[in-house]
Enzyme design. Structure first.
Site, PDB file in Angstrom:
ATOM      1  CG  LEU A  84      -5.421 110.356   9.707  1.00 51.89           C
ATOM      2  CD1 LEU A  84      -5.648 111.551  10.933  1.00 51.89           C
ATOM      3  CD2 LEU A  84      -5.966 110.726   8.474  1.00 51.89           C
ATOM      4  N   GLY A  85      -2.707 107.760  12.414  1.00 52.34           N
ATOM      5  CA  GLY A  85      -2.898 106.393  12.635  1.00 52.34           C
ATOM      6  C   GLY A  85      -4.299 106.200  13.345  1.00 52.34           C
ATOM      7  NE  ARG A 125       7.363 106.965  23.249  1.00 52.39           N
ATOM      8  CZ  ARG A 125       6.017 106.395  23.517  1.00 52.39           C
ATOM      9  NH1 ARG A 125       5.217 107.265  24.259  1.00 52.39           N
ATOM     10  NH2 ARG A 125       5.884 105.098  23.827  1.00 52.39           N
ATOM     11  CG  ASP A 150       0.760 113.549  28.268  1.00 48.12           C
ATOM     12  OD1 ASP A 150       0.647 113.663  29.610  1.00 48.12           O
ATOM     13  OD2 ASP A 150       0.406 112.525  27.854  1.00 48.12           O
ATOM     14  CD  GLU A 198       7.864 111.710  28.919  1.00 45.17           C
ATOM     15  OE1 GLU A 198       7.766 110.574  29.140  1.00 45.17           O
ATOM     16  OE2 GLU A 198       7.184 112.268  27.882  1.00 45.17           O
ATOM     17  CG  HIS A 256       4.236 109.905  28.991  1.00 48.82           C
ATOM     18  ND1 HIS A 256       5.353 109.530  28.452  1.00 48.82           N
ATOM     19  CD2 HIS A 256       3.247 109.171  28.548  1.00 48.82           C
ATOM     20  CE1 HIS A 256       5.213 108.685  27.481  1.00 48.82           C
ATOM     21  NE2 HIS A 256       3.862 108.604  27.597  1.00 48.82           N
TER      22      HIS A 256
HETATM   23  C1  8YV Z   1       3.131 104.532  28.403  1.00 49.96           C
HETATM   24  C2  8YV Z   1       2.783 105.188  25.937  1.00 49.96           C
HETATM   25  O1  8YV Z   1       3.410 103.139  28.100  1.00 49.96           O
HETATM   26  O2  8YV Z   1       1.362 103.582  25.209  1.00 49.96           O
HETATM   27  C3  8YV Z   1       2.390 104.624  25.041  1.00 49.96           C
HETATM   28  O3  8YV Z   1       3.291 104.406  24.126  1.00 49.96           O
HETATM   29  O4  8YV Z   1       3.729 105.848  25.947  1.00 49.96           O
HETATM   30  C4  8YV Z   1       2.267 104.896  27.511  1.00 49.96           C
HETATM   31  O5  8YV Z   1       1.075 104.388  27.657  1.00 49.96           O
HETATM   32  C5  8YV Z   1       2.333 104.145  29.911  1.00 49.96           C
HETATM   33  O6  8YV Z   1       2.778 105.585  30.287  1.00 49.96           O
HETATM   34  C6  8YV Z   1       3.300 103.439  30.884  1.00 49.96           C
HETATM   35  O7  8YV Z   1       4.555 103.767  31.118  1.00 49.96           O
END
Ligand code: 8YV
Length: 332
Positions: free
Chosen positions: A168-169, A248, A272, A277, A295
């Protein structure tokens, strides 16, 4: 003019370029961000991957690094760059950066919080709606001409259901607010109970999963959360429960997820982010009860512009001797 790896041979480098700091770009960055970098830096684009010899040649001059949220910046890479002063991450997540190694050398690490909160929260609710209401499948139903044969299968109601947030950030709270607007009962788990937070707290993801219909994962990546969502959590979520991951890929045990989906131990998933990936297992791609996006949490024109401004702004601030705009907490 001889041009090798984007770096001109020294005598031929223009005077104006000589005064530009060298930056190592370690990810395929958004083109407008690259344009900004080219304006102010001598850019070495991913030569650590494509041409290690070229990196070795310019390494003593590299003062900045530009990375994305998914970038891997291990201790070994940092150690190769003796003049490195700052790592600017184009993303809020910086779990791929060895921040401890950077700190030891006094190297600043910055990221792009806040500006992408809305987008990621929007996508989380989008995936909740898409997987529960089977929106992609319904779209296919129309496109493939099945509608005249009869109505599409019924789906799962979202409004009024129970939604659990793992982490919950900033973004987790934005997801909770949106869920409230859908009349959902929100609960959460986090490392610690948040003082003054009205949502019910569950001490573990499994306890939370057992109490909700939708489990939305938005906790930072990294060693502390690796495979936090495992077989036990998925089993607790149950055959009527849906998993949504906008955090992630590392936070979910992907093999366990595939198995749970195949066995019908959960109802479906909206994903997502993935373990490796851009590779997504065929097993997931073949399933009808999952919605998969590549993503795209922060992938809108508006947000990417704001992220680029912030990521570039941090580099500008550093080289102008100004305070950094958004250092990561560990190096602030
Ligand atoms: C990626 C993300 O940075 O903000 C994050 O932590 O994973 C994304 O916003 C963006 O896809 C650029 O690669």
């Amino acid at each position: 003019m001889v041009q090798r790896h984007g770096v001109r041979a020294f005598p031929e480098r223009l005077e104006s370029e000589l005064s530009k700091p060298d930056v190592l770009v370690v990810a395929k960055l958004w083109p407008p961000m690259m344009e900004a970098l080219h304006g102010a830096f001598l850019v070495h684009d991913r030569i650590h991957q494509t041409d290690p010899a070229a990196l070795a040649a310019v390494a003593p001059r590299i003062r900045a690094m530009a990375a994305s949220g998914e970038s891997k910046v291990p201790r070994e890479l940092i150690a190769q760059l003796p003049a490195l002063e700052i790592i600017s991450v184009f993303g809020v997540g910086y779990d791929g950066v060895d921040v401890a190694a950077a700190r030891e050398r006094g190297i600043h690490v910055t990221h792009t919080p806040d500006v992408l909160t809305d987008d990621v929260a929007d996508l989380a609710l989008g995936l909740v709606l898409a997987v529960a209401r089977r929106i992609p499948q319904a779209d296919q139903y129309v496109r493939q001409g099945h509608w005249p044969e009869g109505p599409a299968p019924l789906a799962r109601k979202v409004s009024g259901a129970r939604l659990g947030v793992v982490g919950l950030g900033r973004i987790g709270q934005a997801i909770a607010q949106r869920a409230e607007a859908f009349g959902m009962a929100v609960a959460y788990t986090a490392r610690h109970e948040k003082v003054g937070c009205a949502y019910p707290y569950h001490p573990t993801p499994a306890a939370l999963a057992a109490a909700v219909d939708f489990l939305v994962v938005i906790t930072p990546g990294g060693a502390q959360t690796r495979k936090l969502i495992d077989t036990e959590v998925l089993t607790a979520l149950g055959p009527q429960g849906f998993l949504v991951n906008v955090a992630r890929g590392s936070v979910v045990d992907q093999a366990a997820l595939v198995e749970a989906l195949q066995a019908g131990r959960i109802a479906g998933a909206g994903l997502d982010v993935f373990e490796d990936e851009p590779d997504v297992p065929l097993a997931l791609r073949a399933m009808d009860n999952v919605v998969l996006t590549p993503h795209i949490g922060s992938a809108t024109w508006q947000t990417r512009r704001a992220m680029a401004d912030l990521a570039f702004g941090n580099l500008q601030a550093h080289f102008a001797g100004q305070p950094l705009l958004t250092p990561v907490p560990q190096t602030a």
